[in-house]
Design a protein around this motif. Sequence first.
Motif, PDB file in Angstrom:
ATOM      1  N   THR A 402     115.892  54.890  64.604  1.00 30.45           N
ATOM      2  CA  THR A 402     117.181  55.042  64.417  1.00 30.45           C
ATOM      3  C   THR A 402     117.546  56.146  63.362  1.00 30.45           C
ATOM      4  N   ILE A 403     118.702  56.861  63.307  1.00 32.43           N
ATOM      5  CA  ILE A 403     119.117  57.919  62.475  1.00 32.43           C
ATOM      6  C   ILE A 403     120.667  57.468  61.982  1.00 32.43           C
ATOM      7  N   TYR A 404     120.718  57.516  60.238  1.00 32.14           N
ATOM      8  CA  TYR A 404     121.878  57.019  59.748  1.00 32.14           C
ATOM      9  C   TYR A 404     122.291  58.125  58.854  1.00 32.14           C
ATOM     10  N   ALA A 405     123.469  58.283  58.777  1.00 26.34           N
ATOM     11  CA  ALA A 405     124.112  59.258  57.437  1.00 26.34           C
ATOM     12  C   ALA A 405     125.343  58.705  56.990  1.00 26.34           C
ATOM     13  N   SER A 406     125.499  58.021  55.750  1.00 23.52           N
ATOM     14  CA  SER A 406     126.526  57.479  55.396  1.00 23.52           C
ATOM     15  C   SER A 406     127.857  58.479  55.137  1.00 23.52           C
ATOM     16  N   THR A 407     127.347  59.668  54.795  1.00 22.75           N
ATOM     17  CA  THR A 407     128.455  60.618  54.961  1.00 22.75           C
ATOM     18  C   THR A 407     127.822  61.882  55.752  1.00 22.75           C
ATOM     19  N   PRO A 408     128.156  61.914  57.121  1.00 27.00           N
ATOM     20  CA  PRO A 408     127.341  62.974  58.240  1.00 27.00           C
ATOM     21  C   PRO A 408     127.549  64.291  57.640  1.00 27.00           C
ATOM     22  N   ALA A 409     128.558  64.806  56.564  1.00 26.72           N
ATOM     23  CA  ALA A 409     128.496  66.220  56.678  1.00 26.72           C
ATOM     24  C   ALA A 409     127.577  66.565  55.492  1.00 26.72           C
ATOM     25  N   ASN A 410     126.851  65.497  54.703  1.00 29.51           N
ATOM     26  CA  ASN A 410     125.784  65.583  53.861  1.00 29.51           C
ATOM     27  C   ASN A 410     124.346  66.082  54.490  1.00 29.51           C
ATOM     28  N   VAL A 411     124.331  66.073  55.860  1.00 24.93           N
ATOM     29  CA  VAL A 411     123.224  66.281  56.465  1.00 24.93           C
ATOM     30  C   VAL A 411     123.554  67.842  57.142  1.00 24.93           C
ATOM     31  N   ALA A 412     123.368  68.952  56.553  1.00 25.12           N
ATOM     32  CA  ALA A 412     123.899  70.288  56.761  1.00 25.12           C
ATOM     33  C   ALA A 412     122.774  71.225  57.127  1.00 25.12           C
ATOM     34  N   TYR A 413     123.063  72.276  58.156  1.00 25.67           N
ATOM     35  CA  TYR A 413     122.237  73.142  58.559  1.00 25.67           C
ATOM     36  C   TYR A 413     120.737  72.570  58.738  1.00 25.67           C
ATOM     37  N   THR A 423     113.127  56.867  71.720  1.00 25.98           N
ATOM     38  CA  THR A 423     114.531  56.696  71.933  1.00 25.98           C
ATOM     39  C   THR A 423     115.103  56.548  70.524  1.00 25.98           C
ATOM     40  N   LEU A 424     116.023  57.542  70.402  1.00 28.59           N
ATOM     41  CA  LEU A 424     116.672  58.002  68.981  1.00 28.59           C
ATOM     42  C   LEU A 424     118.172  57.206  69.144  1.00 28.59           C
ATOM     43  N   GLU A 425     118.261  56.227  68.438  1.00 32.94           N
ATOM     44  CA  GLU A 425     119.683  55.581  68.405  1.00 32.94           C
ATOM     45  C   GLU A 425     120.394  55.895  67.020  1.00 32.94           C
ATOM     46  N   THR A 451     115.147  59.693  75.093  1.00 29.62           N
ATOM     47  CA  THR A 451     116.360  59.212  75.128  1.00 29.62           C
ATOM     48  C   THR A 451     117.228  59.179  73.832  1.00 29.62           C
ATOM     49  N   LEU A 452     118.349  59.633  73.946  1.00 32.55           N
ATOM     50  CA  LEU A 452     119.345  59.610  72.976  1.00 32.55           C
ATOM     51  C   LEU A 452     120.380  58.425  72.967  1.00 32.55           C
ATOM     52  N   ASP A 453     120.654  57.313  72.387  1.00 33.06           N
ATOM     53  CA  ASP A 453     121.551  56.436  72.422  1.00 33.06           C
ATOM     54  C   ASP A 453     122.576  56.694  71.343  1.00 33.06           C
ATOM     55  N   LEU A 454     123.349  56.980  71.815  1.00 33.94           N
ATOM     56  CA  LEU A 454     124.754  57.560  70.885  1.00 33.94           C
ATOM     57  C   LEU A 454     125.629  56.430  70.106  1.00 33.94           C
ATOM     58  N   ASN A 455     125.263  55.162  70.885  1.00 27.56           N
ATOM     59  CA  ASN A 455     126.343  53.948  70.558  1.00 27.56           C
ATOM     60  C   ASN A 455     127.621  54.606  70.645  1.00 27.56           C
ATOM     61  N   THR A 456     128.657  54.013  69.723  1.00 26.30           N
ATOM     62  CA  THR A 456     129.988  54.567  69.673  1.00 26.30           C
ATOM     63  C   THR A 456     130.316  55.679  68.755  1.00 26.30           C
ATOM     64  N   TYR A 457     129.042  56.410  68.157  1.00 20.61           N
ATOM     65  CA  TYR A 457     129.136  57.391  67.463  1.00 20.61           C
ATOM     66  C   TYR A 457     129.277  58.725  68.116  1.00 20.61           C
ATOM     67  N   GLN A 458     129.280  59.944  67.359  1.00 22.40           N
ATOM     68  CA  GLN A 458     129.780  61.235  67.924  1.00 22.40           C
ATOM     69  C   GLN A 458     128.664  62.105  67.356  1.00 22.40           C
ATOM     70  N   LEU A 459     128.400  63.281  68.093  1.00 21.95           N
ATOM     71  CA  LEU A 459     127.916  64.555  67.498  1.00 21.95           C
ATOM     72  C   LEU A 459     129.071  65.773  67.638  1.00 21.95           C
ATOM     73  N   LEU A 460     129.500  65.957  66.462  1.00 23.17           N
ATOM     74  CA  LEU A 460     130.459  66.730  66.014  1.00 23.17           C
ATOM     75  C   LEU A 460     130.005  68.185  65.538  1.00 23.17           C
ATOM     76  N   SER A 461     130.932  69.202  65.718  1.00 27.06           N
ATOM     77  CA  SER A 461     130.897  70.321  65.048  1.00 27.06           C
ATOM     78  C   SER A 461     131.370  70.276  63.570  1.00 27.06           C
ATOM     79  N   SER A 462     130.779  71.259  62.568  1.00 30.94           N
ATOM     80  CA  SER A 462     131.102  70.892  61.383  1.00 30.94           C
ATOM     81  C   SER A 462     132.597  71.842  61.168  1.00 30.94           C
ATOM     82  N   VAL A 463     132.883  72.750  62.222  1.00 26.87           N
ATOM     83  CA  VAL A 463     134.091  73.359  62.080  1.00 26.87           C
ATOM     84  C   VAL A 463     134.531  73.372  63.692  1.00 26.87           C
TER      85      VAL A 463
END
Length: 921
Positions: A402-413, A423-425, A451-463
């Motif tokens: 699994t991968i989790y970031a409580s503040t997604p913007a803090n995992v940068a570059y 399988t990455l959830e 396998t990428l399991d996105l659940n209900t979450y998103q891959l976003l662009s920083s801008v």
Amino acid sequence: MKRGLLILFIALSINATVFAQTNTWDGSNGTNWNTAANWSLNLVPTSAHDVVININATIDVDATPPNLKSLTINGNATVSFTCSGADRTITITNTGTGFSIANGSSLTLNGQNAGGGRSMNIAFAAATVTSNIAGRLTLNTSGAGSSFNATNSNTTVTGIITNNTGLFTSTMANLSFGSGGTYVHAVNGNAIPAAVWNATSNCNITGITNTAPSGLNQSFGNFTWDCAGHSALISLNSQLSTINGDFTVKYAGQANPGNGRTQNGLSLSTNTDLTLNIGGNMIIDHYASNATWLILTTGTANVTVNVAGNFNMSLTGSGTCFFDYYVGTTLNSLVMNIAGNFNQTGGYFDWTFYPTATGSNYTVMNLYGNFSQTGNSIMVTSTTDAGTPNGKIYFRKTGTQTIYASTPANVAYTNFDVQSGTTLEMLSSLYLYSSTNAPWGGQFVVNGGATLDLNTYQLLSSVAPGSNNAFTLNSTANVITANVNGLQSTTVGSVSTSIATRTYSSGANYTYDAVALQNSGTFITSPVVNQVNNLTINNTAGVNTTGVTLQQEFKVASVCTFLSGVFTTTNTNILTINNNATIIGADLDVTSTKYVNGPLKKIGNQPFAFAVGKISHGCRPIYISQPSDVTDEFRAELIRGNAGLLGPITAAGLERVSACEYWYLDRLVGSSNVDVSLSWSGESPCNAQSYVTDLPNLVVAHFNGTSWDAYGNDGGTTGNAVKGTVTWNNVSTFSPFSLGSLVWWSNPLTVKFINLQAHEKSGQVKVEWGNIAETGVDKYFVEYSTDGRSFVEINNTTARKNNGERTDYSWWHTTPANGIIYYRIKAIEFAGDVSYSHVVRLDLNKNNSGITVYPNPVKGNNVNITLSGLGEGKYDIIVLTMSGQKIMQRSLNHAGGSISMQVDLPETIKSGLYSIKLSGS
């Protein structure tokens, strides 16, 4: 002769006993070692003595004593040796246990400054001496220091040795730290003693200020760097290579009010390549107000760090905590392999730090456990060199991580790469960082077999819109989404369209897996547009819902799997099953919750069952035999409606077509003739038992766009009136098709009444009924009788919907007669057909109470049950066999008084005797 020998033996025994004497310190006459009165034998210890000190004492060794047979510190005593006059050395000679400090006891060796530097030392004679340190031994900081020379001994440490400014001399052959044994290096520089280290032993470095210790090229147990006085950039020069336990860094540097980094850090290497193996966890655990800065390399070294446990980074207090892969000018290969989890709860994790750092190599983490970042922690690639790429995480676990970031913007570059077999959830959303400099654009790659399991979450662009960031789903990779907006839908789908480049392979596998209604989203696959390898639906939004609504065509190259839910399609946004592709898991039955709600297309020369249906109607499959060409295309769709409304019947001998449902079956490409089979079910909304009653007269009817002009059943029928198929062979003209009947009095009717009941309240009767799939109905009539034979119409109601959905009705009868009365519903269709419901019987006699069954004996599978004289509340009606086995249960929320209702018994019920049980309020 015998007596003489005996006397000689006794004499020798006495001499031996006198030789082995214990001399215990009692300190009765001061602190001087050389005062005889301080010893239990009233003798200054000699080489014939086993010396024991078992009380707290500070002892001045004012002259070098002769060698001792042994020295033991026990009794929880705290003992300190000092020296005067000159250097003092206590030497142990016993070939057995010569030196020991018991658990709970301690010995401190103190040098002195008086008259010049003087050291206090312990050494061992040439013979091998066994030494056990279970308590604490301290080489103190005063004077010239002190020393412990383990040479010629076999020393085992399960307690603690603290070296302040002393000298500890040993080899791995004569010194070992056992389980829990600890060495504390509280001196700047100096040498860590050579030893064999148990995996749970400890080497704690606490005294370094500006000079690295020597002796690092050993196999340590737990290794801890905790130097509060650390005040210089210190490199271990690739000497530290094996740690079988945990590697912990607490203090390593000094705080800087600017960027938090000074040159006062700890570097594992400079220009010499390093492989560091860590058998436990790697822990960067900074606390209080100072600083920690750990660096893999400050030069050109290639570094590999293998961590068998977890990587844990935290920050407690007001200080600063940094972990850098690289600080230098030329970037080479820097890799961390982490078998456990990555946990960052604080601090600043930097893949590449230094404005002038250059190089095109990735700084890499191969992670086999879960990734978690919480708190105010930061992960970043902070170099300003335009040619240096982001750091990269490879997810490599065989199975799920699994991968989790409580503040997604803090995992940068940071770039992400999911490897085959993994399988990455995602347990949170993530950002791919945008940059006008291509090497800094965030990348997320799902490799083949991953396998990428996105659940209900998103891959976003920083801008938005992003620049140079990218998402890539490779061939044979798998992606799973539970996002209600689908895989890609502007900025609200699983993969945001703000990401600059999004690549979806037509050879990848796609799964929709949600507990709520979903859209598919829209995205372009390549190299074949709109094609996927495997497509899976596992949508559990509920029965009679639209499940996953397609917003583009999906062509399935291999397998379309139904685990739960329906695909809702249109002729434009259609599900297509390619040549040699298959559907598995769809239920070809009216009770199905797994089918295509809309049109379905098949390409190829395989026989095919079109799993088509409609919500609230279930799956009503239509079948074709094998077409002749691999490029042939057929499209099928179930229509819930009255086939007779399409047009008149002109085919001679055809009397009726279904007033409930029909199918479109179109041949889009090719000229193949196929056998067409239509299905029915006794559980269909099309009036259940009476839907199909006469198999020999059942046919497949065809509509030519104007009239029902042809039919056939030369392929025969399967099943029975409850469930089956009818087939027309060698069909060459298509769309639409309906079940038809060659006689007017049988086969298929339309109205299926449900929920018929009559309920008395305050002298009035409420009559309720429903049609589970209303279509083609003009009016309903409530009919009333006092004898159960002659009925009169007392109300008429115009049908409301006629759209194939369930429709419910009710009407109040304000002047019913007393006693036993009867009600039924008559439906008249636009085609002139008349249908009747079953009869319900209601007893309005206030003196009666209990259960009445009508008719009794029961005919068919429908029975009227009347409940009389009951109070308001919830009741359960249970049908039992005479042996007490429950075969049916129905719950009722009763408003009080009498109620009569129609109950449908199970289709499988057999003739016999049954009882009805009423329980509740």
